[in-house]
Design an enzyme around this catalytic site. Structure first.
Site, mmCIF file in Angstrom:
data_model
loop_
_atom_site.group_PDB
_atom_site.id
_atom_site.type_symbol
_atom_site.label_atom_id
_atom_site.label_comp_id
_atom_site.label_asym_id
_atom_site.label_seq_id
_atom_site.Cartn_x
_atom_site.Cartn_y
_atom_site.Cartn_z
ATOM 1 N N ARG A 142 0.802 -1.232 0.000
ATOM 2 C CA ARG A 142 0.000 0.000 0.000
ATOM 3 C C ARG A 142 0.831 1.277 0.000
ATOM 4 N NH1 ARG A 142 -3.778 -1.501 4.852
ATOM 5 N NH2 ARG A 142 -2.118 -3.027 5.180
ATOM 6 N N GLY A 198 2.892 -15.251 7.882
ATOM 7 C CA GLY A 198 2.213 -14.804 9.095
ATOM 8 C C GLY A 198 3.178 -14.437 10.206
ATOM 9 N N THR A 199 2.627 -13.739 11.211
ATOM 10 C CA THR A 199 3.471 -13.206 12.285
ATOM 11 C C THR A 199 4.104 -14.319 13.135
ATOM 12 O OG1 THR A 199 1.434 -12.925 13.560
ATOM 13 C CG2 THR A 199 2.320 -10.966 12.492
ATOM 14 N N TYR A 239 7.127 -4.476 15.907
ATOM 15 C CA TYR A 239 6.897 -4.346 14.463
ATOM 16 C C TYR A 239 7.791 -3.249 13.893
ATOM 17 C CZ TYR A 239 2.478 -7.068 14.662
ATOM 18 O OH TYR A 239 1.529 -8.036 14.807
ATOM 19 N N GLY A 240 8.410 -3.545 12.759
ATOM 20 C CA GLY A 240 9.300 -2.579 12.120
ATOM 21 C C GLY A 240 8.592 -1.396 11.487
ATOM 22 N N LYS A 263 31.702 29.051 0.984
ATOM 23 C CA LYS A 263 32.069 27.629 0.975
ATOM 24 C C LYS A 263 33.517 27.528 1.405
ATOM 25 C CE LYS A 263 34.285 25.525 -1.788
ATOM 26 N NZ LYS A 263 35.035 24.997 -2.939
ATOM 27 N N ALA A 319 29.940 44.858 -1.806
ATOM 28 C CA ALA A 319 28.865 44.168 -2.526
ATOM 29 C C ALA A 319 29.372 43.605 -3.850
ATOM 30 C CB ALA A 319 27.727 45.140 -2.777
ATOM 31 N N ARG A 357 41.721 48.399 -12.870
ATOM 32 C CA ARG A 357 40.582 48.628 -13.751
ATOM 33 C C ARG A 357 40.996 49.680 -14.766
ATOM 34 N NH1 ARG A 357 37.646 51.277 -8.742
ATOM 35 N NH2 ARG A 357 38.278 53.428 -8.995
HETATM 36 C C1 UD1 Z 1 -1.304 -8.120 13.301
HETATM 37 C C2 UD1 Z 1 -1.891 -8.949 14.438
HETATM 38 C C3 UD1 Z 1 -3.145 -8.259 14.956
HETATM 39 C C4 UD1 Z 1 -2.807 -6.851 15.395
HETATM 40 C C5 UD1 Z 1 -2.139 -6.088 14.270
HETATM 41 C C6 UD1 Z 1 -1.648 -4.768 14.745
HETATM 42 C C7 UD1 Z 1 -1.427 -11.310 14.011
HETATM 43 C C8 UD1 Z 1 -1.938 -12.580 13.444
HETATM 44 N N1 UD1 Z 1 -2.228 -10.247 13.930
HETATM 45 O O1 UD1 Z 1 -2.242 -8.125 12.246
HETATM 46 O O2 UD1 Z 1 -3.691 -8.983 16.052
HETATM 47 O O3 UD1 Z 1 -3.994 -6.178 15.816
HETATM 48 O O4 UD1 Z 1 -1.019 -6.803 13.770
HETATM 49 O O5 UD1 Z 1 -1.133 -4.035 13.660
HETATM 50 O O6 UD1 Z 1 -0.324 -11.276 14.529
HETATM 51 N N2 UD1 Z 1 5.153 -9.622 9.217
HETATM 52 C C9 UD1 Z 1 6.269 -10.348 8.855
HETATM 53 N N3 UD1 Z 1 6.113 -11.558 8.286
HETATM 54 C C10 UD1 Z 1 4.894 -12.095 8.053
HETATM 55 C C11 UD1 Z 1 3.749 -11.366 8.412
HETATM 56 C C12 UD1 Z 1 3.906 -10.116 8.993
HETATM 57 O O7 UD1 Z 1 7.392 -9.898 9.056
HETATM 58 O O8 UD1 Z 1 4.844 -13.214 7.536
HETATM 59 C C13 UD1 Z 1 5.330 -8.320 9.836
HETATM 60 C C14 UD1 Z 1 4.810 -7.183 8.976
HETATM 61 O O9 UD1 Z 1 5.847 -6.664 8.174
HETATM 62 C C15 UD1 Z 1 4.340 -6.170 9.997
HETATM 63 C C16 UD1 Z 1 3.910 -7.029 11.181
HETATM 64 O O10 UD1 Z 1 4.547 -8.275 11.008
HETATM 65 O O11 UD1 Z 1 5.371 -5.350 10.442
HETATM 66 C C17 UD1 Z 1 2.392 -7.207 11.228
HETATM 67 O O12 UD1 Z 1 1.966 -7.813 10.076
HETATM 68 P P1 UD1 Z 1 0.572 -7.459 9.433
HETATM 69 O O13 UD1 Z 1 0.361 -8.304 8.243
HETATM 70 O O14 UD1 Z 1 0.450 -5.996 9.284
HETATM 71 O O15 UD1 Z 1 -0.410 -7.968 10.600
HETATM 72 P P2 UD1 Z 1 -1.936 -7.725 10.714
HETATM 73 O O16 UD1 Z 1 -2.652 -8.674 9.867
HETATM 74 O O17 UD1 Z 1 -2.232 -6.287 10.535
#
Ligand code: UD1
Ligand code: CA
Length: 459
Positions: A15, A82-83, A104-105, A353, A382, A442
């Site tokens: 996004r 997934g996380t 989270y980064g 400079k 000047a 001059r």
């Molecule tokens: C996640 C949480 C949700 C929380 C929300 C807050 C889970 C399943 N859900 O949802 O409960 O309310 O964050 O923002 O944990 N990332 C990875 N690798 C992955 C997936 C994600 O590094 O495979 C990183 C993303 O870059 C990001 C963070 O984890 O920084 C969260 O991922 P994102 O996909 O935004 O999580 P949400 O679905 O929003």
């Protein structure tokens, strides 16, 4: 307590619509991920631990190149599943009794104080979750509690019932848990959910099923835990962060004309009673002495400005050292290597400079002073230009104390002007000028007596 932060930063960030990986988009001039790394590192100064793990994937090498810090461990997550899966990529780095902090980064405003509270919240329980309350919780995982208020689970938006979607207490994503527990839970995660992902949040249910209790720490300011998924959110977080920096300055004794119109992209140190007018950008390392005034629309980078110096509006300063009681601008441009001694004055449309300008010397209008050494109480008229470049090499101009250079002079370097010398206006000086004498170069003025202007001929 051994704290081991694991920062998740593998997500793609579609996004943002950018070729730059999401976590490298800047807040206050630094990548979002760097802010999170710094908050985690600051935490470690108060603890024994000394490692941070970053789970990266999207934008791989570029992310590694742009993030710095001590004892960073990089764990690659090549496919984002997934996380929970993300944390699994780094869990081998963790010791059983470490307190793991998942961060989270893309949540750049997180403060190390909050992370510390989260880690402390783990005492006497199996897991601690940083939560916040949102007026509109859409998209977030909801905190499901039993009748006694004990946390039972986190349910993701897409898996939630209509009733659960009404819950406004949400998971920020930041959690604390012991290494040994996480290792056990992560192995039990399955992707049986609406998104087919390994949810870290399922560890909550697992902890409860084992008879453990789950604690929460509520973050009162949702902005601190807000992620930036697009550039609209990024801009909002930028303003919130800038407000934080401006407030810090104000509490240190700086008057900020409008905190919404000041941008700081680096480190600013200030003395008392500094005044900063609107639309000022300070970047890199900037030191402002007591009583310094920065007028509107100035851009200042990596500079040291002495007590009671005034930088008038629309001046641009980079990599310069300016002593006390100087007067700069309006519309001055001080480029790298400019050093001004006390009471020096640089006026409008003057560019400097690699120039060292002595005490009380003045370059008031429309000049270029480069590769120059100027003594004390010198007056540069000047339109004076130091011709420092011969097309191949740069050369130096040396001007002694109390020299007076008449307007519109060109000083063709290498050249030196002796102490107390006067240079006649409009001179092109190609040879050294002796001390104490008037030198001019001059053409002699002449008058053609009786000369008539041409008149238009008849057609
Ligand atoms: C996640 C949480 C949700 C929380 C929300 C807050 C889970 C399943 N859900 O949802 O409960 O309310 O964050 O923002 O944990 N990332 C990875 N690798 C992955 C997936 C994600 O590094 O495979 C990183 C993303 O870059 C990001 C963070 O984890 O920084 C969260 O991922 P994102 O996909 O935004 O999580 P949400 O679905 O929003
Ligand atoms: Ca998110």
């Amino acid at each position: 307590m051994n704290i081991f932060p694991i920062i998740l930063a593998a997500g793609q960030g579609t996004r943002m619509r950018s070729s730059l990986p999401k976590v490298l988009h800047p807040i206050a001039g630094l990548p979002m991920l760097q802010h999170v790394v710094d908050a985690c590192s600051a935490l470690q100064n108060r603890n024994v631990a000394c490692h941070v793990a970053i789970v990266y994937g999207h934008g791989g090498e570029l992310v590694r190149e742009h993030i710095s810090g001590e004892n960073l461990n990089w764990a690659l997550q090549s496919v984002q599943k997934g996380t929970g899966h993300a944390v699994s990529q780094a869990i081998h780095l963790v010791d059983a009794d470490d307190v793991v902090l998942v961060a989270y980064g893309d949540v750049p405003l997180i403060r190390s104080e909050t992370l510390q509270q989260l880690a402390q919240g783990l005492q006497d329980c199996s897991m601690c979750i940083l939560t916040t309350e949102l007026a509109n919780p859409t998209g977030y995982g909801r905190l499901v509690r039993d009748a006694d208020g004990a946390v039972q689970a986190i349910v993701e938006e897409k898996d939630a019932t209509d009733g659960q979607r009404l819950i406004r207490e949400v998971n920020t994503g930041f959690i604390a848990a012991r290494g040994s527990d996480l290792k056990r839970w992560l192995k039990q995660l399955t992707p049986q959910n609406a998104q087919g992902e390994y949810y870290l949040t399922d560890c909550v249910g697992l902890a409860v099923a084992e008879g453990g209790s789950v604690n929460t720490v509520l973050c009162p300011d949702p902005v601190e835990v807000e992620g930036a998924n697009n550039r609209v959110q990024l801009a909002r977080l930028e303003r919130a962060y800038q407000q934080r920096l401006a407030e810090r300055l104000m509490l240190e004794g700086v008057t900020v004309a409008d905190p919404a119109r000041l941008d700081i992209r680096g480190k600013v140190e200030t003395g008392q009673d500094v005044f900063i007018d609107v639309n000022v950008v300070l970047s890199g390392n900037v030191k402002l002495g007591k009583g310094v005034v920065i007028e509107a629309n100035c851009v200042i980078q990596d500079a040291e400005i002495g007590d009671n110096t005034r930088i008038k509006s629309h001046s641009v300063i980079e990599d310069a050292v300016i002593a006390e009681n100087c007067d700069i601008g309006p519309f001055a441009r001080l480029r790298p290597g400019t050093v001004l001694e006390a009471r020096a004055k640089i006026g409008n449309f003057v560019e400097t400079k690699k120039a060292h300008i002595g005490r009380g010397s003045k370059v008031n209008h429309l000049s270029y002073i480069g590769d120059s050494e100027i003594g004390v109480d010198v007056n540069i008229g000047a339109g004076t230009i130091t011709c420092n470049y011969d097309g191949a090499n740069k050369h130096k101009t040396v001007i002694g104390d109390k020299v007076f250079v008449g307007s519109c002079t060109q000083l063709v370097a290498p050249v030196s002007i002796g102490e107390g010398a006067t240079i006649g206006a409009g001179s092109t000086i190609t040879k050294d000028a002796p001390a104490g004498e008037l030198t001019l170069a001059r053409a002699k003025q002449m008058t053609l007596k009786g000369w008539q202007r041409p008149v238009k001929g008849k057609k």
